[in-house]
Design a protein around this motif. Structure first.
Motif, short mmCIF file in Angstrom:
data_model
loop_
_atom_site.label_atom_id
_atom_site.label_comp_id
_atom_site.label_asym_id
_atom_site.label_seq_id
_atom_site.Cartn_x
_atom_site.Cartn_y
_atom_site.Cartn_z
N ALA A 18 27.01 38.38 39.93
CA ALA A 18 26.99 39.27 41.09
C ALA A 18 26.59 38.50 42.35
N GLU A 19 25.59 37.60 42.22
CA GLU A 19 25.18 36.79 43.37
C GLU A 19 26.32 35.91 43.85
N GLU A 20 27.01 35.27 42.92
CA GLU A 20 28.12 34.39 43.30
C GLU A 20 29.23 35.16 44.00
N MET A 21 29.54 36.37 43.51
CA MET A 21 30.65 37.15 44.04
C MET A 21 30.25 38.06 45.19
N ALA A 22 28.96 38.03 45.58
CA ALA A 22 28.46 38.90 46.64
C ALA A 22 28.70 40.38 46.31
N LEU A 23 28.41 40.73 45.06
CA LEU A 23 28.53 42.11 44.58
C LEU A 23 27.20 42.57 44.02
N THR A 24 27.11 43.85 43.76
CA THR A 24 25.94 44.37 43.05
C THR A 24 26.18 44.18 41.55
N GLN A 25 25.10 44.18 40.78
CA GLN A 25 25.25 44.05 39.33
C GLN A 25 26.02 45.22 38.72
N PRO A 26 25.79 46.48 39.17
CA PRO A 26 26.61 47.57 38.65
C PRO A 26 28.10 47.40 38.93
N ALA A 27 28.44 46.80 40.09
CA ALA A 27 29.85 46.57 40.41
C ALA A 27 30.47 45.56 39.44
N VAL A 28 29.70 44.53 39.09
CA VAL A 28 30.19 43.55 38.12
C VAL A 28 30.37 44.22 36.76
N SER A 29 29.40 45.01 36.36
CA SER A 29 29.48 45.71 35.07
C SER A 29 30.71 46.61 35.02
N LEU A 30 31.00 47.29 36.14
CA LEU A 30 32.16 48.17 36.20
C LEU A 30 33.46 47.38 36.04
N GLN A 31 33.56 46.24 36.73
CA GLN A 31 34.78 45.43 36.63
C GLN A 31 34.99 44.95 35.19
N ILE A 32 33.92 44.52 34.53
CA ILE A 32 34.04 44.03 33.16
C ILE A 32 34.39 45.18 32.22
N ARG A 33 33.81 46.36 32.46
CA ARG A 33 34.11 47.52 31.62
C ARG A 33 35.59 47.91 31.76
N GLN A 34 36.10 47.85 32.99
CA GLN A 34 37.52 48.16 33.20
C GLN A 34 38.42 47.13 32.52
N LEU A 35 38.00 45.87 32.55
CA LEU A 35 38.76 44.83 31.86
C LEU A 35 38.77 45.07 30.35
N ASP A 36 37.60 45.44 29.81
CA ASP A 36 37.52 45.77 28.38
C ASP A 36 38.55 46.82 28.00
N GLU A 37 38.65 47.85 28.86
CA GLU A 37 39.57 48.96 28.58
C GLU A 37 41.02 48.50 28.66
N LEU A 38 41.34 47.65 29.66
CA LEU A 38 42.71 47.17 29.82
C LEU A 38 43.11 46.23 28.68
N ILE A 39 42.17 45.39 28.26
CA ILE A 39 42.44 44.45 27.17
C ILE A 39 42.46 45.18 25.83
N GLY A 40 41.59 46.19 25.72
CA GLY A 40 41.51 46.95 24.47
C GLY A 40 40.53 46.39 23.47
N GLN A 41 39.75 45.39 23.91
CA GLN A 41 38.74 44.79 23.04
C GLN A 41 37.57 44.33 23.91
N PRO A 42 36.36 44.29 23.35
CA PRO A 42 35.21 43.84 24.14
C PRO A 42 35.29 42.36 24.45
N LEU A 43 34.83 42.00 25.64
CA LEU A 43 34.89 40.61 26.09
C LEU A 43 33.57 39.87 25.87
N PHE A 44 32.47 40.61 25.81
CA PHE A 44 31.17 39.97 25.68
C PHE A 44 30.33 40.68 24.63
N ASP A 45 29.49 39.89 23.97
CA ASP A 45 28.51 40.43 23.03
C ASP A 45 27.12 40.07 23.52
#
Length: 317
Positions: A29-56
């Motif tokens: 989030a610091e690197e991308m100048a975003l909030t942590q919730p915004a990063v979490s949202l982007q990753i969650r959307q990616l999970d849904e588009l890919i259809g599998q979890p990206l991180f454990d």
């Protein structure tokens, strides 16, 4: 192709790469100048588009899944092609522009900025993204095609790689001037083994090269102290904690000022060549091609630059 993959955005991939780099949502989030919730949202959307979890999450540590590893490779390819397109468009306009993404082993970090500065005199519109890694990290980055080029020694033989040796990396024994061995005119590696040796962390290319060489010469150090960087090794020697086998380039200022001395060990320097490395078959960007051509054709200039970092005998190319 799955239609869901076509809905992935470049921004999502940028955020994903930042998380992969830092293994932390907050640092991404610091690197991308975003909030942590915004990063979490982007990753969650990616999970849904890919259809599998990206991180454990294991404990409090973040790990990439096998799916994430594949997505990371694909995203690196996508952004590399975009970078290459940008450079090719600039080339069509008559100038070399763009960024050179370069990962280097830590033993090369003192010399590489001067090497790039010489290259940039010929191509002033080229910028540099430099990442310093140890040997193990360099191999991992090679395996996922993370960078335009890597500068490393001890090129792995079990990978399909193209490499261009361009400069010897002399590894020498250093000590404080008041060390008992510093007064002797000639030494062997065996003479050093009665004193503590300051070594790098596992995964260091310099450590690997030195351990293999000492084993070959039957020089076994009973006392060793492990530290995590060239700088901490150098400071430990300055503090009188022991000896170290270090690239001469890394201690050139201390050697020339007399704060440290190079021990006259008959079996040293140990030479390992720095090489510019990339995966075989990799489509190099115009900037990467120009950098390879520069180090191939400017050996004399590179040797002159290397002399600034040598307190001992001339460094061969």
């Amino acid at each position: 192709m799955r239609k869901s993959l076509l809905r992935i955005t470049f921004r999502q991939l940028q955020v994903f790469r930042a998380v992969c780099t830092h293994l932390s949502y907050s640092r991404a989030a610091e690197e991308m100048a975003l909030t942590q919730p915004a990063v979490s949202l982007q990753i969650r959307q990616l999970d849904e588009l890919i259809g599998q979890p990206l991180f454990d999450y294991v404990g409090k540590k973040l790990y990439l899944t096998a799916t994430a590893e594949e997505l990371l490779k694909a995203s690196e390819d996508i952004f590399a092609r975009l970078d290459s397109l940008d450079m090719q468009l600039a080339d069509l306009q008559g100038s070399l522009q763009g960024q050179l993404s370069l990962a280097i082993e830590s033993s090369a970090k003192y010399f590489t900025p001067h090497l790039f500065a010489a290259f940039r005199q010929q191509h002033p519109e080229v910028s540099l993204q430099l990442t310093v890694v140890n040997h193990a990290q360099a191999i991992k980055r090679l395996s996922v095609n993370r960078d335009d080029l890597l500068i490393m020694s001890q090129v792995p033989q079990d990978m399909a790689l193209e490499f261009l040796p361009f400069l010897n990396n002399p590894i020498v024994a250093i000590a404080r001037p008041d060390h008992p061995l510093a007064a002797l005119a000639s030494l062997s590696l065996q003479d050093l083994t009665g004193f503590p040796l300051i070594v790098r962390e596992p995964g260091s290319g310099t450590r690997k090269a030195c351990e293999e060489y000492c084993h070959e010469k039957r020089a076994h150090f009973a006392q060793r102290m492990e530290l995590g960087s060239l700088e901490s090794q150098r400071e430990a020697v300055l503090a009188g904690l022991g000896l170290a086998l270090l690239p001469r380039h890394a201690v050139s200022h201390e050697l020339s000022s007399g704060r440290l001395c190079e021990l006259p060990v008959q079996e040293l320097p140990l030479y390992r060549s720095w090489c510019a490395v990339h995966l075989r078959g990799k489509r190099l960007s115009p900037v990467a091609q120009a950098f390879i051509a520069f180090i191939r054709n400017q050996r004399g200039l590179i040797e002159q630059l290397a002399q600034r970092f040598s307190a001992g005998p001339p460094v061969a190319g």
